[in-house]
Each structure stands twice: as structure tokens, then as C-alpha cells.
Design an enzyme around this catalytic site. Structure first.
Site, PDB file in Angstrom:
ATOM      1  N   GLU A 180      84.916 -28.030  85.206  1.00  0.00           N
ATOM      2  CA  GLU A 180      83.707 -26.693  85.266  1.00  0.00           C
ATOM      3  C   GLU A 180      83.034 -27.114  84.329  1.00  0.00           C
ATOM      4  O   GLU A 180      83.425 -26.529  82.900  1.00  0.00           O
ATOM      5  CB  GLU A 180      84.027 -25.870  85.476  1.00  0.00           C
ATOM      6  CG  GLU A 180      84.482 -25.486  87.113  1.00  0.00           C
ATOM      7  CD  GLU A 180      86.289 -24.707  87.142  1.00  0.00           C
ATOM      8  OE1 GLU A 180      85.603 -23.850  88.432  1.00  0.00           O
ATOM      9  OE2 GLU A 180      86.456 -24.251  86.236  1.00  0.00           O
ATOM     10  N   GLU A 223      85.966 -27.416  94.628  1.00  0.00           N
ATOM     11  CA  GLU A 223      86.484 -25.954  94.631  1.00  0.00           C
ATOM     12  C   GLU A 223      86.024 -24.748  95.884  1.00  0.00           C
ATOM     13  O   GLU A 223      84.895 -24.477  94.914  1.00  0.00           O
ATOM     14  CB  GLU A 223      87.108 -25.126  93.594  1.00  0.00           C
ATOM     15  CG  GLU A 223      87.906 -25.437  92.354  1.00  0.00           C
ATOM     16  CD  GLU A 223      88.203 -24.925  90.844  1.00  0.00           C
ATOM     17  OE1 GLU A 223      87.678 -24.554  90.668  1.00  0.00           O
ATOM     18  OE2 GLU A 223      88.784 -25.987  90.193  1.00  0.00           O
TER      19      GLU A 223
END
Length: 1011
Positions: A208, A294
Site C-alpha cells: 500500500e 485486500e
């Protein structure tokens, strides 16, 4: 996990086994030469714009997140893997924890629960692919996002790497810091790639992260290192959202999505889901599959804010249908659910906002029990596994106007003509029930969309060996072929009428066995049989025309959740347990709580699984099967009128005696001797640094830097002991002023000599400034001691914004923990403190307990003293005072309570256990130690967690256990000085499991006795 920075932006509106009895499906239509954009990659994992290929077979990657470090009992990893496979998943995604693997510069620990090999072995044995995510930074609601404490002290503050300093940049000292971790862990991953017979099919670069100077270069450095160390499978990066970060560095660009966010305080409220996934993907990276590394599998319990129950209510089974179907509608063919099994933030694993529990409202509870979400996910996963047409679809139409309030998506497979019609509410939180008609396969069919739900209809799908599904408005589970008979399995929700139409050559004869009595019509012109029905018990409909026999199995929703299709391993393959590669699914099992796996030898079918109650099991298999064994025991069989085998299974018939913790022989000792002026402080670490590499300078106080990380203490309680001199010639201080930093929701207590100055805590604050009043009667002539005990709640995450604090306060993973300011009020600068010492976990980075590792212990005397180790099995407490934690303390301070008890849980049963504290509020903090493992932190004035799961393997299920509780009382009210109750509670008993989880609990003699 999605960083809070992006979460806040989003809130503000920025979108962020082969058997002789099975004929495998002809998969030739789903094979093609994969597109590969990096000549350095293996051809065993490839892709095109629709989906991934593994060894030339097109797959839908249906994955679940599971972290071995949150279940530090390696034998139980097998349990989670088997449950994932049984749920129809084909992949597991796994973070590895840099901080526990590389706790000190020059030290790499790949033993025990940081050993990846048993994890990979368990995945391969179950038949699951691995998406490896070694970070280095992982976020994951763990302290500092997994970055080791020794790295947090690296100097540097690059202005272009906002909130991270030099961490997660290409700066040379950070580059040097991650080398030993990556050089140790990546070769293990490389040796387990698919190309070497292992389960690893993909490796993630960082986590991320964003575009930017020094950041982009850093991620390229990681990719280069991975390739140098032998990674030949594709690399992937997960953009935190649709932000176009690092698009061109990884082989696979992907982005995370948490449509409902993590705020469970209003669980009945759902945010609307984006409709831009497909258009964004086609614009940014159209030649790769749409992958969501995710995707929302739940939400985590936040300290003092929300419970697991609230998060389960928000991310319920309906949300799985609404959110997941929307991703199918958007063209995604690779999804990883964060989390599939969350586990436990034992020890000092969590970051400040997170509780000990990391249940995450995931499909598998923290206790390893199966939730309703598990069964719903299984229904979806089996559909994806069984009908490969969905792996190659194109968008035909999106429509949100024809049916008011309904968002319709029509997908079609360009190669097979299969169609998928997905409907949901335009506003996904809409509770209305909407009935409408829809044209499917050129027929107007009735549809019913329940409130806050989504539905899917299918059309033009081949099933079995030679059958055709014209259309179905009922959800499909799977299909199989048994003795040349094609079987289609569907299910129905109550209060809904469904239609299934089959293509036949002539008007058939029907035989119905069960409670569902379908209404039928046969159209001679179109050669189509249509069955209309409502939900009912398990029903088999045998349909015979002149040329073939087909079976339709329909069940109500609950019965369908207990359908299982265990795989049968294929021959002569290094991946014999993998569906789409070698394993087959030639049978349907109905009834048990869990079916883990199966084998067929000759005419004997052997099944292994778990039971929660007496159960009638039904098995649809070839007539050549005439013997069935369950967990090694032969069953007495009968045959149903529709040809299935039936047997009665006996559920758990044992009771487990658990101790009454309140009546045990508890022993007590004071765990705060440091406040006494006579205390020998030689065991404490001199806190004598006069400079720091931290980019956060002290607020005030000279000359010493009192930052815990600078002294090698990176988690757990911290104790600071300062001295100053006083006599008749010096001015008496009027207060001790301290700025104490411990992370959000921390607490502190202060003493002057043995006089309690008071507590310090402000909810939601990471730093408190307190002036503790001092009176002259507290002072002595000569050396005076100020003792400060504080929480270390864990380091923040990188670039975290806490939205709920005034102004959305920015936090940083390098923010110091300790005293950022100290001053004796009423004295001038020449009469201040003369020295400081600090206590953290014993040894700091040179901790002795290599089994439980660096994040298990803190700085309380019972943990940190060289000769203490009061949390460990085998410590001799026979001379301690008899006192229970329910009696508690006499005044604010810290008490240590120990006892032992014996368990005798019969083998062959899985009995989840948890320790439950009273829910009464009080200003106390208690830590729970089980056989030396710190398994719970109860913050009684804040909560909400009162129940702490402890797994077999930590608990000795067949022997003695040592239980210790540290009680830190922060005030002098009765509710602050005692733990009202503490119980050991079981949830249920399950017959089955994966066998005994052996214990590994180094004792006091092993860890401290030789000192």
C-alpha cells in the site's frame, strides 16, 4: 490493510485428487497461451486481460488472508489451511513480520512461528497457492507496520517522504537496514515457488505505497532484490485504492478495497460501493486481470470504540454477497479476503488502536470456529470453482434505470456464451424488497431482490459431461457427474420463487425425492424443461428423457451451507491436491459441520472432518463406492431412494471439566519495588543519552533523551526512574511536570519516592502532559526518586491520520515512546533531575526468550527483572502471599498473581477456550500470561475486549498450566484495585480437529535459572 490516511480521504469523498469415478470437465475452452510482460518470469504463472493462468489452466484466484505470527502454534496452521480448502478457496495470502524475524541488526530468526517452511508445507498439503507478502512494511494493524524497533531509530527526515522520514525510501541507511531481512526471507519464498514444486505463485512488493521521489526507486530496489534472490513468479503491488500508485514497477498492478470501511459504530449503516472499478482498471491497466489483493473480509475491533460483534453485524453474510458480487460484476477474477482468519494480537503485536483480538469479524472466528460468513463464502467459492465461465467475461450492459432502485449487470463469456445477470440495490444499504421481471435467455423471469442483498442468475452454461443449463434464477453451488449422470446442485432462500430451465431432447419423466415439489412445464419447440419452486429441505429431482438422466439437487440455504465437495488427489503430480491442476471433485457430501478432506481406495471412501452435533450425513458418489469411513471409523450405511449413501454420525459425547479460577491457589507479590528509595537500581538501564536520531526533538528537559527505542526497548510497559537531590538549602519543587508518550489510549502512573502522585490518561491521546503536585512531606533529604510507569501501546502506522480526533491528527511510526519532557516545577534549571534509568523487556533487543520472541514481554518488574520471570512456568512462588486477583491490591500500584491448573481434554476433540474478565469498568490494566505467553491486555476503563482466546498449544490441554496476571491499578477506588472475576470458558466441543497441538513453553529454569 488500508492506511488511515486514505481511509480519511475516502470518508471525505475521495474514491479512494483424480478418481476412477469422475470424468473431469473439459477445460480446453478455458486454456490459452497466457500473456506475459516480463521475459524474466516463469511461464507457469501467466495472465491475459481476463484472469490468471496456472500451468496453462485459467483460474479465478479466490484467496484468504492468514498470518502465521497471529497463530503462534504451528500445528494449527494445518487446521486453517484445511478449512480454507474446504471453503473452496484456492489461495492463501500471507504477511511476514519483519520486526519479529529481524529483531536486532545482524540477527535473523526463522525458527518457530517465524519459520515459513511449515506454513508453505501446510498450504501445499491442503492444495492452496500462496501469495507471499514479505513487506518489508506490512501495516496490518501491527506495531510500526512490522518495521523493527532498531530500524525506527535510523536518522534522517526526507521532506519528500512525508510522515515516514527515511523509512520506506531509497535512502542508503534504510536500504542497508532491510537487506538482511530480505536476503534471509526471500530465498525461502523462492525455494517454495511453483517452479520448484511449491505453492508460491506471486510475491508482493512492499505494501500500500505511493508514487514519489525516493519511494518509486525504493520499490524498484525491492523488485531487483527479489529477482536477484530467485523470484521468477510475478511480482504484485497493492495500491491502497484507485490512486495509480506504482503502476509500472510490479508485474501485476492491483488495488485494495474496503467498501464498508472499518467504522462499525453504526453497523446498520452501509456506505455505497463504487461503480468505477471496471472503468478504472480498463483505463489504467487493461492487459492484466482485475485483482483486489485486500478485499473487505470484515473489520477489526478498536480499543474503546467498537466490538467484534458490531463489526460482524456490519460485515455480515449479506455484505459478502453484495460486495463480492459487485466485484464479479466489475470483472475481477482475483480477490483476497482480508482477513479469512484473523487470529490474535498477542504480546505487543498490535498498534495503538487495535485490541488483543484480531478476530476481524472474519469468516473463521479467532477461536478457529466457523462463522455464518464462512459458510456463505464457501457457497460463493464453490460456485466460482465449479463454473469456470465466469473467469472470462465481458460487460454487455450496466443498467440502473430500467428497474427503479436496482443496479443490473449483464456479463457474457465471449467463448462459451455463458451469461451472468447480477442485481443489487442502487444504494446497497436499501432495506426494501424489490420484485421485478428480467429477460434472461430470451425469457421473462421473475426476480426478487431482498433488502441489503444481491442476487445472481446464470444462463447458457454446460454442466456435467453433456448437460445444458438454459438458465437459473436460483443460486448455484456446483455440479458433478456420477456414473454418467450429470448432477446440478442449487439452493434457495425462503420466501422466494425460483426457476431453473434445462435443455432436453424430449419431454422427460421426473422423480422427486424430498419436500420441494416443483411446478414444471416442457416447451416442445425449444426442448426446454422449466422447473419453478420455493425453498424446502434437501430434494433430489431425477429427470429422464430418452437419451440421458440428469439429477437436480435443491436445498434450503442452511442445508446448502453444509454441502461439501472434498477433493480427491490426482496421480503423478507435484501439485496433486490442487483443483484445476490435478485434483478432482467426484462426490457431494451433505450434513457435517466440516469436511476437511477425502480419499478413495478401491471401493472405500474415507472422509475426515469435524462434528458439532449428531448429524445425518448424505454422500452422493459412484455406486462403486460401498464403504464409507469417517475419521477412520467404518459407518453403517443405508441408501436413499435417489441413490445416495446415508449414515448417522455421532457428535461430541464428552464433557470437559474446566477449573473455577477464583477458587484456585493464587499467590501474590508486589511488582513495583522500584518506587522504594532502597531499591537497588543497578539492574535498570542508564538512560543517559544526550542526543537522539529521532526527528522528534524533546519538548523540554535536559540533558537526557528519554526515548525507549534509543535504549532498545520497543514494546510493552516502560518504567522510568529519575533522581534529584533535596536538602534544606534547595527549593522544594511544587510539581513534577512530565510529557509522557505511549501511543493512543496509553496510561501512566507516577510516584515520588513511595508517594503516589496519580494517574495520567486522556482517552484517544498519544501524549499526555501532566503536572503532578508535590508536597514537602513527600521529600527526603538526599536523593529523591520519581518513578513513572507507562504503557507502550505499540508504534503507529506509517502516515496514519486519525479522523476522529480534532483536526485529524497526523501520526508517525517513528514517534517516540517515553518521556518527551520532564521538569521539576518551582525549581530553576540548575536544580533539576540528576539522572534517569529505564526498564523495558529483559535484554531489550538481546531478549533471552527465543521461542516467544521480542514482542512477548514488557518492562514490569515481574517480566523485566533478571531474576524475576514471574510469568514463566516453573517459577517458585511458594513463599509468596496467598491472594487472588479478585482480592486485588490495597493501593495503586502493580501486583503479580500466579496460579496453576490442570486440563484433561480428550484427544480427538477440538475445544476452543477463552479467558473472560468481568465487564465492570475500573481504572486498571491487566495482562494475562498463559504458560509464559502474554495472551491478553484488559484495559478496564476503556475496553471493549473482555474475552481473550487462548489456543491449544499455548494452553496445555493434557497437563499443567501456569496462569499469571499482572494487575496495574491506576486509582484507589474499589473498582480500580481488583479484577471482579476471571473465568475460563469453552464455546463448544467439536469431534475431530487436526490432532494434538504439542506445547513448547520454555520454563523459568531454562530462561532465568542459569543467570
Amino acid at each position: 490493510m488500508l492506511p488511515w490516511l486514505l481511509l480519511c480521504l475516502w470518508v471525505l469523498g475521495v474514491s479512494s485428487v483424480k478418481s476412477d469415478f469422475d470424468v473431469p470437465l473439459d477445460v480446453s475452452l478455458y486454456q490459452r497461451t497466457p500473456f506475459i510482460n516480463d521475459t524474466g518470469l516463469t511461464d507457469q504463472v501467466g495472465w491475459d486481460q481476463y484472469s490468471f493462468f496456472i500451468r496453462g489452466k485459467r483460474v479465478f484466484l479466490q484467496s484468504g488472508e492468514f498470518h502465521g505470527f497471529r497463530l503462534p502454534v504451528q500445528p494449527l496452521w494445518k487446521d486453517i489451511m484445511q478449512k480454507a480448502k474446504a471453503a473452496g478457496l484456492n489461495s492463501i495470502s500471507v504477511y511476514t513480520h519483519w520486526g519479529m524475524t529481524n529483531p536486532k541488526a545482524g540477527v535473523v530468526d526463522l525458527k518457530g512461528f517465524t519459520d515459513l517452511q511449515p506454513f508453505f508445507d501446510a498450504a501445499k498439503e491442503a492444495g492452496l497457492w500462496i501469495i507471499a507478502r514479505p513487506g518489508p512494511y506490512i501495516n496490518s494493524e501491527t506495531t510500526a507496520g512490522g518495521v523493527p524497533g532498531h530500524v525506527l531509530t535510523l536518522p534522517g527526515d526526507t521532506p519528500w517522504n512525508l510522515y515516514n522520514g527515511i523509512i520506506r525510501s531509497n535512502q542508503s541507511n534504510y536500504f542497508d537496514a532491510w537487506q538482511e531481512y530480505i536476503n534471509a526471507i526471500v530465498p525461502v519464498i523462492a525455494e517454495n515457488q511453483i517452479t520448484k514444486g511449491g505453492p508460491v505463485i506471486m510475491v508482493q512488493l512492499e505494501n500500500e505505497y505511493y508514487n514519489g521521489p525516493g519511494q518509486t526507486e525504493y520499490v524498484q530496489q525491492l523488485k531487483d532484490a527479489f529477482r536477484r534472490l530467485g523470484i521468477v513468479v510475478p511480482t504484485m503491488h497493492n495500491d491502497p485504492g484507485m490512486f495509480r500508485n506504482l503502476v509500472n514497477i510490479p508485474d501485476i498492478y492491483a488495488f485494495d478495497q474496503y467498501p464498508l470501511s472499518f467504522d462499525c459504530t453504526h453497523p446498520d449503516q452501509w456506505r455505497d460501493i463504487s461503480t468505477q472499478f471496471r472503468s478504472y482498471h480498463e483505463e489504467v491497466m487493461p492487459n492484466i486481470p482485475l485483482m483486489i489483493p485486500e478485499y473487505q473480509g470484515g473489520a477489526f475491533q478498536k480499543r474503546g470504540i467498537q466490538t467484534n460483534e458490531m463489526c460482524r453485524q456490519m460485515t455480515n453474510t449479506n455484505s459478502l454477497r453484495v460486495l463480492n458480487y459487485q466485484m464479479w460484476a466489475s470483472g475481477s477474477t482475483a480477490m483476497n479476503f482480508y482477513m479469512f482468519f484473523g487470529g490474535t494480537n498477542w504480546g505487543q503485536i498490535p498498534y495503538p488502536e487495535a485490541e488483543t483480538s484480531y478476530d476481524f469479524a472474519a469468516p473463521i472466528f479467532e477461536t478457529r470456529e466457523l462463522s455464518d460468513k464462512y459458510y456463505e463464502l464457501k457457497l460463493q467459492s464453490m460456485f466460482l470453482r465449479s463454473f469456470p465461465d465466469l473467469r472470462t467475461t465481458e460487460l454487455i450492459q450496466e443498467d440502473n434505470t430500467t428497474v427503479p432502485g436496482v443496479f443490473l449487470t449483464h456479463l457474457k463469456n465471449p467463448e462459451t456464451g455463458a451469461e451472468f445477470h447480477i442485481a443489487r440495490h442502487t444504494s446497497i444499504g436499501n432495506w426494501d424488497i424489490i420484485e421485478f421481471n428480467q429477460t434472461i435467455a430470451d425469457v421473462q423471469v421473475p426476480r426478487l431482490l431482498p433488502g441489503r442483498d444481491s442476487i445472481i442468475a446464470t444462463a447458457n452454461i454446460a454442466f456435467g459431461q453433456h448437460s445444458e443449463l438454459v438458465y437459473s434464477t436460483a443460486p448455484l453451488f456446483s455440479h458433478l457427474s456420477v456414473d454418467g449422470k450429470d448432477v446440478l446442485v442449487a439452493y434457495a432462500f425462503n420466501d422466494t420463487t425460483y426457476e431453473i430451465a434445462l435443455g432436453l431432447n424430449s419431454k422427460p419423466d421426473l422423480k422427486v425425492s424430498g419436500s420441494i415439489q416443483p411446478r414444471t412445464r416442457f416447451d416442445q419447440g425449444s426442448k426446454r424443461l422449466t422447473l419453478s419452486f420455493e425453498a424446502g429441505n434437501l430434494t433430489a429431482i431425477i429427470i429422464k428423457d430418452h437419451e440421458k438422466e440428469t439429477m437436480l439437487i435443491i436445498a434450503d440455504y442452511y442445508t446448502a451451507t453444509r454441502f461439501w465437495m472434498p477433493t480427491i488427489s490426482g496421480p503423478n503430480s507435484d501439485h496433486s491436491e490442487y483443483v484445476d491442476i490435478a485434483a478432482t471433485t467426484p462426490l457431494l457430501v451433505s450434513g457435517p459441520y466440516l469436511v476437511r478432506n477425502a480419499t478413495i481406495e478401491g471401493k472405500t471412501l474415507s472422509l475426515w472432518g469435524d462434528l458439532d452435533e449428531d448429524t445425518t450425513m448424505t454422500v452422493l458418489a459412484s455406486t462403486q463406492i460401498n464403504k464409507v469411513r469417517w475419521n477412520g471409523q467404518s459407518l453403517s450405511l443405508s441408501t436413499t431412494e435417489w441413490g445416495a449413501l446415508s449414515a448417522r454420525l455421532t457428535g461430541p459425547q464428552v464433557s470437559v471439566d474446566l477449573p473455577d479460577l477464583g477458587s484456585l491457589d493464587w499467590r501474590y507479590a508486589d511488582s513495583l519495588p522500584e518506587i522504594s528509595p532502597s531499591f537497588d537500581g543497578s539492574s535498570l538501564t542508564p538512560a543517559d543519552h544526550t542526543n537522539t536520531t529521532s526527528k522528534f526533538p524533546p519538548y523540554y528537559g535536559e540533558p537526557w533523551i528519554l526515548y525507549a527505542d534509543d535504549y532498545g526497548f520497543h514494546g510493552g510497559n516502560l518504567l522510568w526512574r529519575g533522581t534529584f537531590e533535596h536538602d534544606e538549602n534547595t527549593t522544594a519543587p511544587t510539581a513534577v511536570n512530565l510529557s509522557i508518550s505511549g501511543g493512543t489510549n496509553f496510561a501512566a502512573s507516577a510516584w515520588l519516592n513511595e508517594h503516589y502522585l496519580g494517574p495520567s490518561f486522556i482517552l484517544r491521546s498519544p501524549t499526555n502532559n501532566e503536572s503532578f503536585p508535590v508536597s514537602e512531606d513527600m521529600l527526603v533529604n538526599g536523593t529523591n526518586y520519581v518513578t513513572v510507569l507507562q504503557d507502550h501501546m505499540g508504534h503507529n502506522l506509517a502516515g496514519e491520520i486519525v479522523c476522529c480526533t480534532p483536526g485529524g491528527r497526523q501520526r508517525d511510526l517513528q514517534e517516540p515512546m517515553g518521556l518527551q519532557g520532564y521538569f521539576l516545577v518551582g525549581r530553576d534549571e540548575t536544580q533539576q533531575f540528576t539522572s534517569w534509568k529505564v526498564a523495558g523487556n529483559l535484554g531489550g533487543e538481546d531478549f533471552p526468550d527465543k521461542t516467544r520472541k521480542i514482542l512477548n514481554e514488557g518492562g514490569l518488574f515481574g517480566e523485566a527483572s533478571l531474576r524475576a520471570g514471574w510469568h514463566l512456568p516453573g517459577f517458585d512462588d511458594s513463599q509468596w502471599e496467598k491472594r487472588t486477583p479478585m482480592e486485588g491490591l490495597d493501593k495503586p500500584g502493580v501486583g503479580w498473581f500466579r496460579t496453576t491448573f490442570t486440563l484433561d481434554v480428550p484427544e480427538g476433540f477440538d475445544v476452543p477456550l477463552k479467558f473472560v474478565f468481568a465487564s465492570d469498568q475500573g481504572h486498571y490494566r491487566a495482562q494475562l500470561y498463559v504458560n509464559g505467553w502474554m495472551m491478553g491486555k484488559r484495559v478496564a476503563n476503556l475496553g471493549p475486549q473482555t474475552s481473550f482466546v487462548v489456543q491449544e498449544g499455548i494452553l496445555n490441554y493434557r497437563g499443567e498450566n501456569t496462569l499469571a496476571v499482572s494487575l496495574w491499578s491506576l486509582d484507589d477506588n474499589p473498582e480500580d484495585l481488583q479484577i471482579p472475576s476471571l473465568e475460563l470458558v469453552q464455546s463448544r466441543v467439536y469431534a475431530g480437529g487436526v490432532g494434538v497441538a504439542e506445547v513448547n513453553h520454555p520454563t523459568w529454569e531454562e530462561l532465568r535459572g542459569g543467570v
